[in-house]
Design a protein around this motif. Structure first.
Motif, PDB file in Angstrom:
ATOM      1  N   THR A 187     123.074  51.573 101.726  1.00  0.00           N
ATOM      2  CA  THR A 187     123.846  51.856 100.511  1.00  0.00           C
ATOM      3  C   THR A 187     125.263  52.290 100.849  1.00  0.00           C
ATOM      4  OG1 THR A 187     123.163  54.184 100.328  1.00  0.00           O
ATOM      5  CG2 THR A 187     121.744  52.541  99.287  1.00  0.00           C
ATOM      6  N   PRO A 189     127.324  48.969  99.333  1.00  0.00           N
ATOM      7  CA  PRO A 189     126.929  49.560  98.050  1.00  0.00           C
ATOM      8  C   PRO A 189     126.853  48.561  96.899  1.00  0.00           C
ATOM      9  CG  PRO A 189     129.178  50.197  98.614  1.00  0.00           C
ATOM     10  CD  PRO A 189     128.603  49.491  99.813  1.00  0.00           C
ATOM     11  N   GLU A 190     127.504  47.407  97.031  1.00  0.00           N
ATOM     12  CA  GLU A 190     127.420  46.389  95.984  1.00  0.00           C
ATOM     13  C   GLU A 190     126.100  45.629  96.048  1.00  0.00           C
ATOM     14  OE1 GLU A 190     129.814  46.409  98.337  1.00  0.00           O
ATOM     15  OE2 GLU A 190     131.545  47.191  97.261  1.00  0.00           O
ATOM     16  N   SER A 200     121.322  49.894  96.459  1.00  0.00           N
ATOM     17  CA  SER A 200     121.516  51.150  95.728  1.00  0.00           C
ATOM     18  C   SER A 200     120.147  51.775  95.478  1.00  0.00           C
ATOM     19  CB  SER A 200     122.233  50.909  94.402  1.00  0.00           C
ATOM     20  OG  SER A 200     121.451  50.081  93.559  1.00  0.00           O
ATOM     21  N   ASP A 203     117.750  53.683  92.626  1.00  0.00           N
ATOM     22  CA  ASP A 203     117.638  53.921  91.194  1.00  0.00           C
ATOM     23  C   ASP A 203     117.377  55.407  90.953  1.00  0.00           C
ATOM     24  OD1 ASP A 203     114.905  54.374  91.651  1.00  0.00           O
ATOM     25  OD2 ASP A 203     114.265  52.480  90.754  1.00  0.00           O
TER      26      ASP A 203
END
Length: 72
Positions: A17, A21-22, A25, A27
């Motif tokens: 991440t 990070p795109e 990630s 939740d």
């Protein structure tokens, strides 16, 4: 390019991440979320995530990478 995560191996360190990070990630429950077919502009970041994953849980499918490049 196809990115896969072996969720049985993933230990949730989160280095992916940071590197991408795109693409990676967490939740709200702390479960890893993955964009399985990110654009080529994310290749270097995903490759860094593959290299730095301490659980060796991330794979970049080279066969799909070649096929995706051929389609472009």
């Amino acid at each position: 390019m196809l990115v896969t995560v072996d969720f049985d191996r993933c230990e949730g360190h989160g280095l992916c991440t940071i590197s991408a990070p795109e693409v990676f990630s967490f939740d709200t429950r702390g479960s890893l979320q993955v964009v399985d077919r990110p654009g080529e502009e994310h290749r270097a970041a995903v490759e860094e995530s593959v290299r730095t994953c301490p659980a060796i849980a991330i794979q970049l499918d080279a066969a799909h990478a070649v096929a995706d490049t051929a389609r472009q």
